[in-house]
Design an enzyme around this catalytic site. Structure first.
Site: not given
Length: 377
Positions: A289, A337, A349
């Site tokens: 990420c 994240h 993402h």
């Protein structure tokens, strides 16, 4: 470093924790069997824990890389200084030999290189008159270089110890990632066709709810934009004549500059859609990420730190309702994240192992999972 990728199963491909504890002949009771929502949460938690360990791995890897460069630089410096000391010794030896041949030196000249400091040597008044200014300078330089070389050697030794610690942290973080992913794979390996179908329906309901929340945010942002434009138009034409005087403000210029950079970052991110999530990866064939967000903004000329809990401090925090395309959206209390906002409640993402870079609602894991929004440039 190459990462470990779980099989590309559907997100809904989850399994029951209870199945792992039951034997092939023992049928679990309905009362003891966890709900599918609980099963899904268990596997999602494992992926989250793996992503948290991944960020720790990324940080340890970055630290080890920097430390290795520092150690290499120090060792090169020590080697150069050692050579300089050797040259100085030869020069001092030449002076001593010359003095001996001309009879200008006493036997005590041999103590020159053994003295604790230049002053110890030159305090011997019987030799003071026999040493030229150039020779005295050479001795001074020799001892100064010797002291600095010893200091650099100690610094290099400490850096090597720090590097060893960083490498140990790296191995620990890597093992933690592998353990969490292994546990998730163990659960996934117990899937049944019925569980897949039932969990797929649960996942679809979650996606629909996330899409609904994204649409609500899009409507809210559109209303705010329209109100701001109307207010701006009224301010530039207070008499209501229908004409306005063009104006330029620093904030308008700043917004335009950010939008230009954000467009480049988003163009890069969109080009990565479909590439696999791989823990620790920074491209170009796969990403985790924070590796994706870092690479996207690098394409726009903006340098971001490597890990999520550093990226979250690399800009200005804004409210969710004020989020603009290009902003970074962070998730979970431990900030493990991140995605890049594209507008209308959506983001790009790299979700988790087994998944691919994609567009998705920022509410994909519920509104409570959103930690903050940061504008990086």
């Amino acid at each position: 470093m190459a990462g470990i990728r779980t099989p590309a199963l559907a997100t809904a491909a989850l399994t029951s924790v209870a199945l792992l504890s039951q034997t092939a002949t023992a049928a679990p009771s309905t009362d003891d069997r966890p709900s599918l929502e609980e099963v899904e949460k268990k596997v999602d938690d494992l992926y989250r824990q793996a992503e948290s360990a991944t960020e720790k791995y990324n940080a340890a890897k970055e630290k080890a890389t920097k430390q290795r460069k520092k150690v290499d630089t120090l060792l090169d410096d020590v080697a150069q200084r050692a050579q300089k000391l050797n040259d100085a010794r030869e020069e001092l030896g030449t002076y001593a030999a010359a003095q001996y041949r001309t009879g200008a030196s006493a036997p005590d000249t041999a103590t020159l290189l053994l003295a604790d400091s230049p002053q110890d040597y030159f305090d011997q008044t019987q030799l003071m008159g026999r040493v030229t200014d150039r020779q005295k300078g050479a001795v001074d330089d020799y001892f100064a270089d010797q002291a600095e070389t010893m200091k650099k050697r100690q610094e290099a030794s400490q850096s090597l110890r720090t590097l060893t610690d960083s490498q140990n942290d790296l191995r620990t973080a890597k093992a933690a990632v592998q353990k969490k992913l292994g546990s998730a794979r163990a659960l996934l390996s117990q899937l049944t066709a019925e569980e897949k179908a039932r969990l797929a329906k649960i996942e679809e309901r979650k996606r629909q709810e996330a899409a609904r929340k994204a649409a609500e945010l899009a409507e809210q942002q559109a209303a705010q934009t329209a109100a701001a434009q109307q207010e701006s138009a009224g301010a530039s034409d207070p008499a209501g004549t229908g004409t306005s005087t063009p104006s330029s403000s620093p904030s308008t210029s700043t917004d335009s500059s950010y939008a230009t950079k954000a467009e480049r970052a988003l163009a890069f991110a969109r080009a990565q859609i479909g590439k696999p999530y791989v823990w620790g990866a920074t491209g170009p064939d796969s990403y985790d990420c924070s590796g994706l967000t870092q690479a996207a903004w690098k394409a726009a000329g903006v340098s971001l730190p490597r890990v999520t809990y550093d990226q979250v401090n690399a800009g200005t925090t804004v409210s969710l309702s004020a989020a603009q395309p290009g902003d970074l959206v962070f998730f979970y209390a431990d900030v493990t994240h991140v995605g890049i906002y594209i507008g209308n409640g959506m983001m790009i993402h790299a979700p988790k192992p087994g998944a691919y870079v994609r567009e998705e609602s920022i509410y994909y894991d519920g509104e409570s999972s959103i930690h903050s929004v940061v504008r990086p440039a």
